[in-house]
Design an enzyme around this catalytic site. Structure first.
Site, PDB file in Angstrom:
ATOM      1  N   GLU A 110       0.742  -0.919   0.273  1.00 16.00           N
ATOM      2  CA  GLU A 110       0.039   0.001  -0.127  1.00 16.00           C
ATOM      3  C   GLU A 110       1.095   1.403  -0.061  1.00 16.00           C
ATOM      4  O   GLU A 110       1.706   1.611   0.689  1.00 16.00           O
ATOM      5  CB  GLU A 110      -0.594  -0.076   0.877  1.00 16.00           C
ATOM      6  CG  GLU A 110      -1.641  -1.034   1.371  1.00 16.00           C
ATOM      7  CD  GLU A 110      -2.836  -1.729  -0.281  1.00 16.00           C
ATOM      8  OE1 GLU A 110      -3.260  -0.458  -0.057  1.00 16.00           O
ATOM      9  OE2 GLU A 110      -3.374  -2.120  -0.340  1.00 16.00           O
ATOM     10  N   CYS A 115      -2.189   9.774   2.499  1.00 16.73           N
ATOM     11  CA  CYS A 115      -1.788   9.113   1.438  1.00 16.73           C
ATOM     12  C   CYS A 115      -2.605   8.798   0.261  1.00 16.73           C
ATOM     13  O   CYS A 115      -2.204   9.604  -0.833  1.00 16.73           O
ATOM     14  CB  CYS A 115      -0.969   7.042   0.701  1.00 16.73           C
ATOM     15  SG  CYS A 115      -2.514   6.074   1.562  1.00 16.73           S
TER      16      CYS A 115
END
Length: 485
Positions: A253, A287
């Site tokens: 991720e 993110c």
């Protein structure tokens, strides 16, 4: 208990002990510089001990009744609920999260624990037909064995639990390495929760260390079959390369460069609210944050005026103050890098509608516009409170600009026509996109992950089964097979 005193150790095979490395990781409060903890780093030998303890403990845990595993996770959830205030204080102190951010992280952590509790009972198998008369094909879901987890500094408690809890629920053991800036919230605090929940020794080990001490020992070790990594795409590429060379699975991720698109028929006031939150939550250290805010020229002037006014009203300061909306960046290196990026972008010709002031690790919000189409800042992830406003003419140009990035994690489209928004969203190469909402979302049962440089694989819900179990085919021949010789 004092987390920063009592948990400033390695946690290996159920024992709290000092590391044997030759130097210490110093854990600082990013707002006031207070020293919170000092932890002697773990060596490569201690990483080996952690993995071997995990391998030994996992054999019995994998055979443990799923309902018994579920009971441990239920106890872990109750402990988090009981200690929520203390954990929130630790998040504020260790990573400079605001009170709002700490509450947001804890809410999601509890939701993911609830999902892991259910996941313990979802590792089901199949019986499949065979063209061979009398043959029965059984397909079992079995634990992968031992999982290595490497978590980031921005949502450390949540993002450690997000991999640790489902891996344990599915019968695996775990070795967790938290980020050096958040060794307590991202590491030893997680271990303490599960220790107090009755998790048998050895099933969860935490090594606080650094690549400068152990090199790639965490990745190259022969015991873990899966490495779950959350962090930058640069490090993620290295993790993927090392894992591939050792024929082990990696779940990555990674970073993002999300676009929030405001079409010409959008509710401008609502889009402003969504964009401000999507860009500046946790100082932009997310993110999924909306790095780029793309606005149709038909509403550009109205949107820009309202967006800048709202951003200018954000309160920057002590994250412990409930009124603070923007706290410190994680460290001085990050603060200096963001300040330099803004200065360089303005020097290259961009216009600063707001130019955030820097005070230690506090970096005020900036809003930049007038960027050249080939500006490097448009294609990179900005882990700080900087918004880029980019005008466009029509859907096709919006889609082209949104896709003009090596990343593909999240995004959003604002429009009064939901199906129009969905059509635009389908054209954007990203793992997740939200219509008439922000870009920062994570839900326990919905597949989470990115395209391109934003990662490999998915987490959450049934995707956890793919991440942390493997399939085993056992066939049973009833009667006698016929062989050609």
């Amino acid at each position: 208990m004092s987390f920063f005193t009592d948990l400033a150790h390695q946690y290996i095979d159920g024992e709290w002990r000092p590391g044997k490395g030759s130097w210490d990781i110093i854990d600082f409060n990013p707002f006031d510089g207070e020293k919170l903890a000092s932890i002697t780093v773990a060596t490569a030998d201690e990483v080996d001990q952690a993995y071997r303890a995990a391998e030994t403990a996992q054999q019995a845990w994998g055979d443990t009744n799923a309902y018994a595993r579920r009971a441990v996770l239920e106890k872990a959830l109750r402990i988090v609920e009981e200690r929520e205030g203390e954990i929130g204080d630790a998040i504020v102190a260790e990573l400079g999260g605001t009170r709002l951010k700490a509450a947001f992280e804890l809410h999601l952590a509890k939701e993911f624990l609830r999902e892991a509790i259910q996941l313990a009972l979802r590792s089901t198998g199949q019986i499949l037909p065979s063209p061979t008369e009398g043959k029965e094909n059984r397909v079992y879901r079995v634990p992968v064995g031992v999982v290595g987890v490497i978590s980031p500094f921005n949502f450390p408690f949540l993002l450690s639990l997000k991999s640790v809890a489902p891996a344990l629920a599915l019968g695996n053991a775990v070795v967790l390495k938290p980020h050096q800036n958040t060794p307590i919230c991202g590491g030893t605090l997680v271990a303490k929760v599960f220790e107090d929940a009755g998790l048998p020794a050895g099933l969860l080990n935490v090594v606080v260390t650094d690549i400068a001490e152990i090199g790639d020992a965490l990745l190259e070790h022969p015991i873990p079959q899966v490495i779950s990594f959350t962090g930058s795409d640069k490090v993620g590429r290295h993790v993927a390369t090392v894992c591939a060379s050792h024929l082990k699975r990696s779940v990555l991720e990674l970073g993002g460069n999300s676009a929030l698109i405001v079409l010409d028929d959008a509710d401008v006031d609502y889009a402003v609210d969504a964009a401000v939150f999507s860009r500046y939550v946790h100082q932009g250290q997310v993110c999924m944050a909306a790095n780029r805010i793309l606005v149709d020229r038909a509403v550009e002037r109205e949107f820009t005026e309202k967006f800048v006014a709202k951003v200018a009203s954000l309160r920057v300061g002590d994250p412990a103050d409930p009124a603070t909306q923007i706290g410190p960046l994680i460290n001085a290196t990050q603060a200096e890098a963001i300040a330099a990026l803004v200065d360089q972008t303005v020097e290259a010709g961009a216009t600063a509608l707001l130019h955030g002031q820097v005070d230690g690790n506090l970096v005020g919000p900036s809003v930049l516009t007038g960027l050249a189409a080939d500006s490097p800042v448009l294609s990179q992830e900005i882990f700080g409170p900087v918004a880029l406003l980019v005008p466009f003419d029509g859907e096709d140009e919006a889609v082209r600009i949104a896709n003009d990035t090596p990343y593909g994690l999240s995004g959003a489209v604002h429009t009064c026509n939901v199906e129009r928004g969905v059509r635009v969203g389908q054209r954007i190469r990203t793992g997740m996109i939200h219509i008439n909402d922000g870009t920062v979302h994570d839900e326990p049962i919905v597949p989470f992950g990115g395209e391109k440089s934003s990662g490999l694989g998915r987490l959450n819900g049934d995707s956890m089964l793919d991440a942390f179990t493997t399939q085993k085919w056992i066939s049973v021949q009833h009667g006698r097979s016929q062989f050609p010789f």
